[in-house]
Design a protein around this motif. Sequence first.
Motif, mmCIF file in Angstrom:
data_model
loop_
_atom_site.group_PDB
_atom_site.id
_atom_site.type_symbol
_atom_site.label_atom_id
_atom_site.label_comp_id
_atom_site.label_asym_id
_atom_site.label_seq_id
_atom_site.Cartn_x
_atom_site.Cartn_y
_atom_site.Cartn_z
ATOM 1 N N ILE A 39 -12.049 -6.787 -7.811
ATOM 2 C CA ILE A 39 -12.594 -7.895 -7.022
ATOM 3 C C ILE A 39 -11.484 -8.928 -6.826
ATOM 4 O O ILE A 39 -10.546 -9.018 -7.628
ATOM 5 C CB ILE A 39 -13.827 -8.530 -7.705
ATOM 6 C CG1 ILE A 39 -13.458 -9.062 -9.095
ATOM 7 C CG2 ILE A 39 -14.960 -7.526 -7.806
ATOM 8 C CD1 ILE A 39 -14.587 -9.841 -9.760
ATOM 9 N N ASP A 40 -11.607 -9.710 -5.779
ATOM 10 C CA ASP A 40 -10.571 -10.694 -5.452
ATOM 11 C C ASP A 40 -10.849 -11.983 -6.226
ATOM 12 O O ASP A 40 -11.594 -12.857 -5.778
ATOM 13 C CB ASP A 40 -10.569 -10.951 -3.941
ATOM 14 C CG ASP A 40 -9.308 -11.689 -3.488
ATOM 15 O OD1 ASP A 40 -8.372 -11.789 -4.308
ATOM 16 O OD2 ASP A 40 -9.266 -12.137 -2.334
ATOM 17 N N TYR A 62 -5.725 -6.783 -0.757
ATOM 18 C CA TYR A 62 -6.291 -7.913 -0.015
ATOM 19 C C TYR A 62 -5.113 -8.573 0.682
ATOM 20 O O TYR A 62 -4.144 -8.987 0.044
ATOM 21 C CB TYR A 62 -6.971 -8.911 -0.966
ATOM 22 C CG TYR A 62 -8.210 -8.369 -1.670
ATOM 23 C CD1 TYR A 62 -9.429 -8.309 -1.018
ATOM 24 C CD2 TYR A 62 -8.135 -7.931 -2.988
ATOM 25 C CE1 TYR A 62 -10.562 -7.824 -1.661
ATOM 26 C CE2 TYR A 62 -9.252 -7.451 -3.645
ATOM 27 C CZ TYR A 62 -10.462 -7.394 -2.972
ATOM 28 O OH TYR A 62 -11.572 -6.905 -3.612
ATOM 29 N N SER A 63 -5.173 -8.707 1.992
ATOM 30 C CA SER A 63 -4.030 -9.191 2.770
ATOM 31 C C SER A 63 -3.815 -10.691 2.583
ATOM 32 O O SER A 63 -4.770 -11.488 2.606
ATOM 33 C CB SER A 63 -4.238 -8.878 4.246
ATOM 34 O OG SER A 63 -3.100 -9.253 4.992
ATOM 35 N N SER A 84 -0.420 -11.061 -0.648
ATOM 36 C CA SER A 84 -1.399 -9.972 -0.785
ATOM 37 C C SER A 84 -1.675 -9.731 -2.270
ATOM 38 O O SER A 84 -0.839 -10.012 -3.138
ATOM 39 C CB SER A 84 -0.879 -8.697 -0.124
ATOM 40 O OG SER A 84 -0.783 -8.889 1.279
ATOM 41 N N ARG A 85 -2.893 -9.175 -2.565
ATOM 42 C CA ARG A 85 -3.305 -8.892 -3.941
ATOM 43 C C ARG A 85 -3.841 -7.471 -4.030
ATOM 44 O O ARG A 85 -4.258 -6.884 -3.021
ATOM 45 C CB ARG A 85 -4.417 -9.850 -4.390
ATOM 46 C CG ARG A 85 -3.980 -11.291 -4.640
ATOM 47 C CD ARG A 85 -4.081 -12.166 -3.418
ATOM 48 N NE ARG A 85 -5.419 -12.199 -2.852
ATOM 49 C CZ ARG A 85 -5.710 -12.509 -1.593
ATOM 50 N NH1 ARG A 85 -4.736 -12.807 -0.740
ATOM 51 N NH2 ARG A 85 -6.948 -12.520 -1.160
ATOM 52 N N VAL A 111 0.847 -1.194 0.000
ATOM 53 C CA VAL A 111 0.000 0.000 0.000
ATOM 54 C C VAL A 111 0.881 1.242 0.000
ATOM 55 O O VAL A 111 1.855 1.334 0.753
ATOM 56 C CB VAL A 111 -0.949 0.011 1.220
ATOM 57 C CG1 VAL A 111 -1.745 1.334 1.281
ATOM 58 C CG2 VAL A 111 -1.892 -1.186 1.167
ATOM 59 N N GLY A 112 0.560 2.216 -0.895
ATOM 60 C CA GLY A 112 1.342 3.442 -1.010
ATOM 61 C C GLY A 112 2.444 3.355 -2.049
ATOM 62 O O GLY A 112 3.111 4.356 -2.334
ATOM 63 N N GLU A 113 2.689 2.187 -2.623
ATOM 64 C CA GLU A 113 3.727 2.016 -3.632
ATOM 65 C C GLU A 113 3.156 2.306 -5.023
ATOM 66 O O GLU A 113 1.947 2.465 -5.203
ATOM 67 C CB GLU A 113 4.292 0.594 -3.579
ATOM 68 C CG GLU A 113 4.825 0.188 -2.217
ATOM 69 C CD GLU A 113 5.969 1.079 -1.742
ATOM 70 O OE1 GLU A 113 6.826 1.444 -2.585
ATOM 71 O OE2 GLU A 113 5.996 1.407 -0.539
#
Length: 388
Positions: A124-125, A150-151, A104-105, A66-68
């Motif tokens: 969506i996952d 998604y973790s 993670s996705r 996240v943040g990349e």
Amino acid sequence: MKKIIFFLITILAITGCSKTSSFVYEIKSSSPTVKSTSPRFSFDKSHLIDGDTKTSWQIRTAKGGVGEWLELKLREPMDISEIVISNGFQLMDPEYGDLYFLNSRLRKVYICGDDIKCADFNLIDTKDKVRLKVNFSKVMNIKIYIKDVYSGSRWPQDLAVGEIRLVKKISMAEILIVVLAIAGIMGFLIIFIKSSVRNVFFEKLNSLVSSKHKDVASKVEIMEYDSTTTFNQEAYDKGKAFEEHIARMFGSQKDDCTIVHWTNDIHTKKKDIYVESDQNPDFIIRHNPTGKEFAVECKFRSHLWKRKGTNQKVLKWASHEQILHYDTFSKQRNMPVFIVIGLGGKPDQPMFKFCIPLEKARYVDLFISLFYRYPLGDKFIWGNGMLS
């Protein structure tokens, strides 16, 4: 038909979906790629455009990516209609099992074209391809900012992305090429289908005719071929009786047909008196609903002839001179001529009846395979310039 539609759609897809690796010359990211401790895995950025969803690019951060950001630099300005993402690491590993949910996705991204036109997208996952509509024009850089993930259940700090594909907009020139290609394919298919249907039709017709050959040959007397044309009173009388039978058939259809002319009896030839009009077809008939006139020549034959030295069975219906005269009559009067043939049985109750256009009866001998294509029932029918 479904296969044809699928094929045409595939052509369109190929036109717009060239291999992404062919127009991406560099990939940059805000964080370095994860270095695998196992020789079985590699997580290089090149896996994002290698066309294989079972490979992946991965980075490792405290927030799981996240943040990349991730940037694709293009070789030339391009119009991009879609970005297609295959999320996660989609590999079944013998040691760890399904790796998709272990890393993670991508969940939410912010995508920019040349940092000018940007949009948020929620993914969506799923292991299926996710299509993101972007509609970028003449861009050189595609930058993807990672806003949420998604973790992963085992390695939540590792973000995995399997594949990124850029879909080009189809230009008018490309659309024209595709349309022409489709038109060509459809034209070929139409010709192929028509040819196949025609072949099937004639196969069935030939099969039917072949069976009818046996029917005719088994019911009608077969005689050795005789090329003489001397006058035969019995044959003449049968011919006149059959002519009267056909006249009664037309007479019974007064609403449809009118006998305009009935050619004089040709028996005067026995007295060496030649009358030119006696050589004309037996009848001129008018089709009352349309006013169209046509000529009919009647011929009755008790038997077929077997050609010498062969097993071919033919119907000898006229002399060369008669055929030439009927043809001249047809051209001078601009009037179609039909040959009505009675075969076997009695003149007023023939076993078989046929109605053959003169242009199909150009020869003295008619094969069964020809005249059996023109059967005549108990009533004459006129339509589309044909009598049947």
